[in-house]
Design an enzyme around this catalytic site. Structure first.
Site, mmCIF file in Angstrom:
data_model
loop_
_atom_site.group_PDB
_atom_site.id
_atom_site.type_symbol
_atom_site.label_atom_id
_atom_site.label_comp_id
_atom_site.label_asym_id
_atom_site.label_seq_id
_atom_site.Cartn_x
_atom_site.Cartn_y
_atom_site.Cartn_z
ATOM 1 N N HIS A 140 0.838 -1.207 0.000
ATOM 2 C CA HIS A 140 0.000 0.000 0.000
ATOM 3 C C HIS A 140 0.870 1.254 0.000
ATOM 4 O O HIS A 140 0.659 2.172 -0.797
ATOM 5 C CB HIS A 140 -0.913 -0.022 1.230
ATOM 6 C CG HIS A 140 -1.734 1.213 1.407
ATOM 7 N ND1 HIS A 140 -3.086 1.244 1.185
ATOM 8 C CD2 HIS A 140 -1.400 2.467 1.804
ATOM 9 C CE1 HIS A 140 -3.545 2.462 1.417
ATOM 10 N NE2 HIS A 140 -2.541 3.226 1.804
ATOM 11 N N GLU A 141 1.862 1.303 0.887
ATOM 12 C CA GLU A 141 2.695 2.504 1.015
ATOM 13 C C GLU A 141 3.608 2.702 -0.190
ATOM 14 O O GLU A 141 3.795 3.831 -0.653
ATOM 15 C CB GLU A 141 3.494 2.464 2.314
ATOM 16 C CG GLU A 141 2.649 2.419 3.576
ATOM 17 C CD GLU A 141 1.618 3.537 3.695
ATOM 18 O OE1 GLU A 141 1.847 4.642 3.147
ATOM 19 O OE2 GLU A 141 0.576 3.312 4.326
ATOM 20 N N HIS A 144 1.836 4.291 -2.977
ATOM 21 C CA HIS A 144 1.744 5.751 -2.846
ATOM 22 C C HIS A 144 2.918 6.450 -3.536
ATOM 23 O O HIS A 144 2.754 7.525 -4.106
ATOM 24 C CB HIS A 144 1.726 6.175 -1.373
ATOM 25 C CG HIS A 144 0.365 6.263 -0.777
ATOM 26 N ND1 HIS A 144 -0.602 7.122 -1.230
ATOM 27 C CD2 HIS A 144 -0.182 5.594 0.259
ATOM 28 C CE1 HIS A 144 -1.696 6.983 -0.497
ATOM 29 N NE2 HIS A 144 -1.473 6.059 0.409
#
Length: 179
Positions: A140-141, A144
């Site tokens: 997820h990170e 980003h």
């Protein structure tokens, strides 16, 4: 360091690709890590959510991710990249501090290997799997950093639900149940 504003869904910076950090040892990167630490800590204390944050979420287009897992030391990852992953995928609930009012199911690899630098510039590799839901969190990170949001990975629009409904039906069995 200050608690920074988290950019919200629709802000163009969330869709931009972050730039590599040429020197992780600079005071500017240390200050950024402090800001990320304070910001995600504030969100965790005030909302009950926030295990990690990426620099673009506070408007900084640097390849920096910070994990703040309950009961563990703060873990900054500079220039992280996924260098290996499982052939198998899993479907997990996901949310984001940049749009905390909605939750959805996304597909992620079951395990990954991440290469990254620490604040001293040293390179490391870590294997992330189901423990602490680390594989899905790092994916997820790192997304980003590439301008990819969890809504881009939603497996079915029918999984989309409000925060209130997620808490009623699904939170107890999710990584968000940990305080």
């Amino acid at each position: 360091m200050p608690i920074r504003e988290i950019l919200q869904l629709g802000h163009p910076t969330l869709r931009a690709v972050a730039l590599p950090v040429p020197d992780p040892t600079t005071p500017a990167i240390a200050a950024l890590v402090d800001d990320l630490t304070d910001t995600v800590g504030h969100w965790r204390e005030t909302t009950g959510y926030g295990r990690a944050i990426a620099a673009p979420q506070i408007g900084e287009l640097h390849r920096v991710v910070l994990l703040r897992l309950p009961g563990k030391p703060v873990w900054p990852l500079i220039n992280p990249s996924i260098v290996a992953h499982s052939p198998e995928k899993m479907v997990v609930w996901d949310a984001c501090l940049s749009f905390l009012s909605i939750f959805m199911q996304v597909e992620r690899y079951e395990w990954i290997t991440v290469r990254y630098q620490d604040l001293l510039g040293q390179w490391h590799e870590t294997h992330a799997g189901a423990e602490d839901d680390l594989a899905e969190l790092l994916q997820h990170e790192i997304d980003h950093l590439d301008g990819i949001l969890s809504i881009d990975r939603m497996v079915d629009v029918k999984s989309l639900c409000s925060r209130e409904e997620f808490e009623r039906q699904h939170r107890a069995g999710s990584p968000y149940a940990q305080k």
